[in-house]
Write an enzyme that holds these catalytic residues in place. Structure first.
Site, PDB file in Angstrom:
ATOM      1  CB  SER A   2      -1.053   0.007   1.031  1.00 18.81           C
ATOM      2  OG  SER A   2      -0.121  -0.084   2.382  1.00 18.81           O
ATOM      3  CD  GLU A  57      -2.667  -2.758  -1.287  1.00 15.06           C
ATOM      4  OE1 GLU A  57      -3.235  -2.633  -0.180  1.00 15.06           O
ATOM      5  OE2 GLU A  57      -1.334  -4.030  -1.463  1.00 15.06           O
ATOM      6  CD  GLU A 104       8.980  -6.229  12.765  1.00 14.21           C
ATOM      7  OE1 GLU A 104       9.751  -5.069  13.307  1.00 14.21           O
ATOM      8  OE2 GLU A 104       9.019  -7.683  13.955  1.00 14.21           O
ATOM      9  CG  HIS A 161       4.305   0.422  12.184  1.00 14.24           C
ATOM     10  ND1 HIS A 161       4.581  -0.205  12.308  1.00 14.24           N
ATOM     11  CD2 HIS A 161       2.673  -0.156  11.690  1.00 14.24           C
ATOM     12  CE1 HIS A 161       3.786  -1.569  11.367  1.00 14.24           C
ATOM     13  NE2 HIS A 161       2.509  -0.752  11.755  1.00 14.24           N
TER      14      HIS A 161
END
Length: 769
Positions: free
Chosen positions: A443, A494, A676, A705
């Site tokens: 994304s 996306e 991750e 994040h």
């Protein structure tokens, strides 16, 4: 009299009020005072909801601006020094640990964040030093919020994460070797000080969560319980009564630590997840101890089956008497949406099947009355029985065509045509990839304009044709930016997708959807899980149109992006009347059709994400875990194994501590894994060395994040660490996860540095060759 209790309430508010306030504060649109005031407003509103529902034991200190474990890190002054020396305000220091902070001279990454047991909630890991000390914060949050509730007329039960669980869920900081549980003797006196302050403030009862009791505990962790709680119990006259709370599993295998709880008031167990533990727990309780019976599901949205719950409660009352039984939620209600009353568009026939947090609070109070005086709530009991009957008999539930297709699944459908070496030779020729290929996880930013246009389309304010043209322009922009950045495998970004599970659920038969049923995933990130109400099938292609459009305009290979069957299952609210393996296989068959359609339309790199594979893993080793891994792996392979050798299958895993079941990750037989890694201190990489993993891997090189942009030097350092464990020809370069929550300037800055770092190593190894 049987009392009722709630272990915790959702934080976000009816309209994601806390999310909006947090993000406004981070964007400097509101002041710290404004944010704190909004937090207080939400706490008061949530206490009022519970009191008006008739709940006897209402929690406090269950509210958090970001994460309850992060609250405790700050509460016990366990803040790593790198945050302390930034001289931030306590609130900004708190947020820096949760999401990183990059402003002016301050540049610190966030602490590691991982899944909370087997849920989709993420907690911030306590990160501890060799010379770690603890001290109670000034104006401790649990005391402050208890007094706030008291002043407003609510007598609450403060909630604390227990000392053993706090340490057992932590880790040693980078460069430290301390075993966190070895710090128990330093931490317990701080707990005792906190409990004494709560007692002085007027608290007569405290809930201490020790959820690690459902794990197979290391001997060191198990041994920590007895001295910790003996020390706490020795202060019995100066501290509140204590109920130890466990959830998400059974505690029978850890009964040998329960004698340490001899002076405690009560024990809470999860009778939704493991009702069979009731009888042994009843036998284990001391003569005066109370059982908190978790019979109302804190993890799913189905209306409570009152008759089943009452059967369990009657068993408990027969053994203990009504005064020693508390009717409770199985866990905190953090994991369910705020209220069903916000849902105006659910089909009428299914609306009565559901119960969200506000409704579950009422269920707890009703059950507490029904177990001793059923006639006082006869109308509620009859309505509940009618809802159970309606659901069981609904035509939505079973689709004979789906059952017939499942019966035709063969073992051969779970296997690729050739082994990895054979098919990778074909992929290398077909895709023309360089050494250290760069890509993203899927994304790109979900901008305000994307959200506005999606909302307009949903409301009917623009036509499908207008919306399609807008999406095409966004895809064109994503391709243009990837051209400029110099990535090697593209994604279409996306822009048409709202959520990685919801988007697919909306295109599959067997789901229903909500409009306001948001659940906190981490920090301010909320998700709106679809609800599986019946058998699942794919009426039509779901992603082919956008992926094909993007591939036709791309200079480089274009990845098709799908969410895997296990993740679609786990990140939805699943049915509770059919085993999850059945639902997962149905999802796999639907996705298999999508994978083959993508390949037919020129998409030769297909990523099927399974970040929830670890989340679904039963918490203890044994037959249940083995069975889960078998059907979960088979579901992924059923979805992906039908392609030609020259088509490359990727899969992505985030927040996956998979060292203890790595054989299952390998068994997926994906050509490329992305994981991750940026906050895991390279601990995940060692498993690839230990297991001599034969296929390709893309460990994340930076944390998506956080809004922080990592410098090229930092990414180079991470790649250098990776090359200690992985061969150059194995290594892909990518971020930790998708980039939908970031802004374009953050994305471009980070990816520019990532591509430069990859090019540096490409040149280095080309020179060596």
């Amino acid at each position: 009299m049987v009392q009722s209790a709630v272990l915790g309430f959702p934080r976000m508010g009816v309209l994601r009020d806390l999310k909006k306030a947090n993000e406004a504060y981070w964007a400097e649109k509101i002041s710290q005072a404004d944010l704190l005031a909004e937090g207080k407003r939400l706490r008061l509103a949530h206490w009022k909801i519970q009191k008006e529902a008739g709940v006897d034991i209402i929690p406090s200190n269950d509210f958090s601006f970001y994460d309850h474990i992060l609250d405790h890190i700050q509460l016990f002054n366990a803040v790593p020094e790198r945050y302390r020396r930034q001289k931030l305000s306590p609130l900004d220091e708190y947020f820096a640990m949760g999401r990183g902070h990059q402003k002016g001279d301050v540049d610190v990454p966030a602490l590691e964040m991982v899944k909370w047991f087997d849920s989709n909630y993420h907690y911030v890991k306590p990160t501890l030093q060799d010379n770690q000390t603890f001290a109670l914060a000034e104006d401790p949050k649990p005391v402050r919020e208890f007094l706030e509730a008291k002043e407003a007329g609510f007598h609450t039960r403060p909630v604390l994460v227990g000392p053993v669980s706090f340490l057992a869920l932590g880790k040693a900081d980078r460069g430290s070797k301390v075993d966190p549980i070895s710090l128990i003797d330093k931490l317990v006196p701080v707990y005792i000080e906190l409990l004494k302050q709560l007692k002085a403030a007027g608290a007569d009862h405290v809930q201490i969560d020790e959820p690690v009791l459902v794990f197979d505990l290391r001997p060191e962790v198990k041994a920590a319980f007895k001295p910790a709680y003996e020390a706490i119990s020795a202060q019995a006259s100066e501290i509140p009564a204590i109920t130890i709370a466990t959830y998400f599993g059974d505690i029978v295998h850890n009964f040998d630590v329960l004698p340490a709880f001899a002076n405690l008031h009560g024990l809470h167990v999860d009778l939704v997840r493991h009702p069979e533990q009731l009888e042994p727990v009843l036998k284990q309780l001391g003569p005066n101890q109370v059982l908190s019976a978790g019979v109302v599901d804190g993890r799913n949205i189905w209306k409570n089956n009152f008759q089943k719950s009452l059967d369990l409660l009657h068993t408990a009352i027969k053994a203990l008497g009504p005064e020693r039984v508390v009717v409770a939620t199985s866990s905190s209600l953090l994991h369910v949406p705020h209220t069903l009353a916000s849902e105006k568009k659910l089909p009428a026939d299914v609306y009565e099947w559901f119960s969200f947090a506000v409704e579950k609070v009422k269920e707890v109070a009703i059950l507490a009355k029904a177990v001793v005086d059923p006639e006082s709530v006869r109308a509620e009991l009859d309505a509940n029985a009618a809802a159970m009957k309606s659901r069981a008999e609904s035509a939505r539930t079973n689709d004979p065509a789906v059952a017939e297709r499942q019966a035709q699944v063969t073992d051969a459908m779970h296997h690729r045509q050739s082994d990895f070496e054979t098919r990778y030779a074909k992929q290398r020729t077909h895709l023309s990839l360089p050494l250290f290929p760069t890509t993203t996880i899927g994304s790109f930013p979900q901008t305000n304009e994307i959200r506005i246009q999606r909302a307009k389309f949903t409301k009917g304010e623009i036509t499908a044709e207008q919306y399609d043209e807008f999406i095409k322009k966004e895809i064109d922009l994503a391709i243009q930016i990837q051209d400029e950045l110099g990535l090697d495998v593209y994604v279409h970004g996306e822009p048409e997708r709202n959520d990685m599970v919801q988007y697919f659920g909306e295109r599959l038969k067997g789901f229903v959807f909500t409009t306001h049923a948001w659940v906190q995933s981490y920090g301010s990130r909320c998700v709106r899980p679809p609800i599986i109400v019946g058998d699942i099938s794919r009426p039509a292609p779901m992603t082919v149109k956008e992926s094909k459009y993007a591939a036709e305009r791309s200079k480089k290979p274009m990845k098709g992006m799908l969410t895997g069957p296990v993740t679609c299952l786990r990140w939805s609210f699943p049915r509770d009347d059919v085993h999850q393996s059945v639902q997962c296989q149905q999802l796999a068959l639907a996705l298999r059709d999508e994978v083959l359609d993508l390949e037919k339309n020129g998409i030769y790199v297909i990523q099927v994400d399974e970040p929830a594979l670890r989340e679904g893993l039963p918490l203890r080793k044994g037959p249940e875990r083995d069975a889960y891994l078998k059907w979960a792996v088979n579901s992924f392979k059923l979805a992906t194994a039908g392609v030609q050798d020259s088509t490359q299958i990727h899969s992505h895993f985030c927040y996956s501590e998979f060292q203890d079941f790595f054989y299952a990750i390998a068994a997926l037989d994906a050509d490329v894994l992305s994981i991750e890694n940026s906050k895991s201190d390279a601990k995940l990489l060692k498993v690839f060395e230990d297991e001599a993993y034969p296929r390709h891997i893309g460990p994340g090189v930076y944390d998506i994040h956080s809004p922080r942009i990592p410098p090229e030097s930092e990414i180079r350092q991470r790649i250098q660490e990776m090359l200690q464990y992985l061969r150059p020809e194995q290594l892909w370069i990518n971020p930790d996860c998708g980039l939908k929550t970031r802004k374009w300037d953050e994305v471009k800055g980070a990816l520019t540095n990532m591509v430069k770092a990859a090019q540096y190593f490409r040149e280095q190894y080309a020179n060596k060759a």
